[in-house]
Design an enzyme around this catalytic site. Structure first.
Site, PDB file in Angstrom:
ATOM      1  CG  ASP A  11      22.012  -2.332 -67.331  1.00 26.63           C
ATOM      2  OD1 ASP A  11      22.232  -3.370 -66.679  1.00 26.63           O
ATOM      3  OD2 ASP A  11      21.702  -2.347 -68.540  1.00 26.63           O
ATOM      4  CB  SER A  51      20.329  -5.542 -70.178  1.00 17.93           C
ATOM      5  OG  SER A  51      21.150  -5.380 -69.045  1.00 17.93           O
ATOM      6  CD  GLU A 224      20.738   1.580 -69.727  1.00 13.35           C
ATOM      7  OE1 GLU A 224      20.928   0.423 -69.312  1.00 13.35           O
ATOM      8  OE2 GLU A 224      20.991   1.916 -70.904  1.00 13.35           O
ATOM      9  CG  ASP A 229      25.322  -4.326 -66.582  1.00 16.50           C
ATOM     10  OD1 ASP A 229      24.979  -5.225 -65.796  1.00 16.50           O
ATOM     11  OD2 ASP A 229      25.692  -4.543 -67.750  1.00 16.50           O
ATOM     12  CG  ASP A 271      18.809  -3.943 -66.284  1.00 20.53           C
ATOM     13  OD1 ASP A 271      19.436  -3.701 -65.233  1.00 20.53           O
ATOM     14  OD2 ASP A 271      19.351  -3.979 -67.405  1.00 20.53           O
ATOM     15  CG  HIS A 272      20.079  -7.311 -64.517  1.00 25.45           C
ATOM     16  ND1 HIS A 272      21.370  -6.947 -64.185  1.00 25.45           N
ATOM     17  CD2 HIS A 272      19.938  -7.014 -65.833  1.00 25.45           C
ATOM     18  CE1 HIS A 272      21.974  -6.480 -65.258  1.00 25.45           C
ATOM     19  NE2 HIS A 272      21.123  -6.492 -66.278  1.00 25.45           N
TER      20      HIS A 272
HETATM   21 ZN    ZN Z   1      25.013  -6.693 -67.589  1.00 23.80          ZN
HETATM   22 MG    MG Z   2      21.680  -1.217 -70.269  1.00 28.00          MG
END
Ligand code: ZN
Ligand code: MG
Length: 336
Positions: A11, A51, A224, A229, A271-272
Site C-alpha cells: 500500500d 486505497s 498486503e 502507506d 494501489d497508489h
Molecule cells: Zn493512504
Molecule cells: Mg491498505
C-alpha cells in the site's frame, strides 16, 4: 497458465519507495522479477485515488469513487477476483498487516458504500466463503456497536476455526487443512514493524502451505504490506524502511516457493503512491535523504512486477482495472 496466484500489494509503494528500498539495501526481492509494467491508479471521481477505489479497481475491474468498497459508482456490488477464484474451485486467502476490514482487503471481499463501515465490512467477511483470513481487527467481529452479533461465534458455529494472538502463537500455528480459519493478529491495528510486528513472512509461509493443501485446483492469495502507506503518510523514513524490509521478507518466501513450484504466478504492485516521496540531492546508497511533498497520496503510476506462468500479461502500461482482467485470464485458463 498458473495453478496458484499470489497477489502482493504494497500500500503506497510507488517507484520512489521501491528505489529507496533497493538503494538502502541491495538484494531486494523485486530485483528478481522478469516482467515489469506500470498501472495508472486514478479513481472514477478523482485522479488521486484512495486505497478503497484503487483496491476495488484491481479486485473487480471497475473504476469507482473514492471510499467505495467493492461497489460501482452507483454503489452496486461487483464481482471480485475472489469470486472468480471460487468459481474455479480454488482455495482463497487474505493476509494483511492492517485490520482485515481496512480498505485494501475489504474491497476484495466486501461490498459497502464507505470504507469506514468496518462492522458492516466484517459482516461481509463473515458471510464470504474465503478459506483463510489473517490480520487485525477482532473488535469489529465480536465487540460491535451497530448490532449485537458475535461474528466469531457465528463463524465457529459454521465450522470456521478462530484463532488469535492472545492464545495462539502464529509461528507455531498449524491449522487443519479441512477447516477454514481466521487468525486475528490484533484487536484493532497491528503494530508497525519497527515496534516489533513480525508475522508477515511466517504467515506467508503458513498461508502457502495451508492453501496449497486445501484445494487440488490451486489457490489465490492476497498479501498486503498495509503499513508502507502509513509510514509515508507520516513522512517517516525509518518506519518506511522497516515496513519495506518486512514486505520484502514475505515476498522472498513467496518467490522461493514460486521458483520451486513452477506453477505459481506472483504479482507485486501498489494501489497508489503515498507521500510524494523523493530521493533528494545528497543521497548516498544506504544513506538516503528522503523528502515528501504531501501527507496524502499522489497520482504517479505505480510499478507492477510479475513472475511465473502468465507473467508476460503484466508488461506495458495500463489502468488499474486491467489487473483484474489479467488475473481473471490467468485463473480461467488453467490447465484442466
Ligand atoms: Zn493512504
Ligand atoms: Mg491498505
Amino acid at each position: 497458465m498458473a495453478k496458484n496466484v499470489i497477489l502482493f500489494i504494497g500500500d503506497g509503494m510507488g517507484l520512489s519507495q521501491i528505489s529507496a528500498a533497493i538503494y538502502n539495501q541491495p538484494g531486494f526481492s523485486l530485483e528478481r522479477f522478469p516482467v515489469i509494467g506500470f498501472q495508472s491508479t486514478a479513481a472514477a471521481d478523482d485522479l488521486i485515488t484512495d486505497s478503497a477505489a484503487a483496491a476495488t479497481a484491481m479486485a473487480t475491474g471497475q473504476k469507482t469513487r473514492n471510499n467505495a468498497i467493492g461497489v460501482d459508482t452507483l454503489l452496486q456490488p461487483l464481482t471480485t477476483i475472489f469470486d472468480v477464484a471460487k468459481g474455479q474451485e480454488m482455495a482463497t486467502g487474505v493476509l494483511v498487516t492492517s485490520t482485515l476490514v481496512h480498505a485494501t482487503p475489504a474491497a476484495f471481499l466486501a461490498h459497502q458504500s464507505s470504507r469506514s463501515l468496518y462492522e458492516q465490512i466484517a459482516s461481509d467477511f463473515a458471510a464470504s466463503d474465503v478459506d483463510m483470513l489473517i490480520g487485525g481487527g477482532r473488535q469489529y467481529f465480536d465487540r460491535r456497536s451497530s448490532d449485537d452479533r458475535v461474528l466469531t461465534g457465528e463463524l465457529k458455529a459454521r465450522g470456521v476455526a478462530v484463532y488469535d494472538y492472545f492464545s495462539n502463537d502464529i509461528f507455531r500455528l498449524n491449522p487443519k487443512t479441512e477447516t477454514p480459519f481466521i487468525y486475528f493478529t490484533a484487536d484493532n491495528q497491528p503494530l508497525p514493524a519497527f515496534q516489533g510486528r513480525d508475522y508477515l513472512p511466517a504467515a506467508t509461509e503458513l498461508a502457502i502451505n495451508y492453501l496449497g493443501k486445501r484445494s487440488p485446483q490451486g489457490f489465490f492469495l492476497l498479501v498486503e504490506g498495509s503499513q508502507i502507506d502509513w509510514s509515508c503518510h507520516a513522512n517517516q523514513p525509518e518506519s518506511f524502511f522497516s515496513e519495506m524490509e518486512d514486505f520484502d521478507q514475505a515476498l522472498k518466501v513467496a518467490l522461493d516457493f514460486a521458483l520451486r513450484d513452477k506453477n505459481t504466478l506472483v504479482v507485486v504492485t501498489a494501489d497508489h503512491e503515498t507521500g510524494g516521496m523523493a530521493l533528494n540531492p545528497g543521497s548516498k546508497h544506504r544513506r538516503l535523504s528522503l523528502a515528501f511533498t504531501t501527507n496524502g497520496h499522489t497520482g504517479s503510476m505505480v510499478p507492477v512486477f510479475a513472475l511465473g506462468p502468465g507473467c508476460e500479461l503484466f508488461r506495458g502500461i495500463y489502468e488499474n482495472t486491467a489487473i483484474f482482467e489479467k488475473l481473471k485470464k490467468v485463473l480461467e485458463s488453467k490447465e484442466p
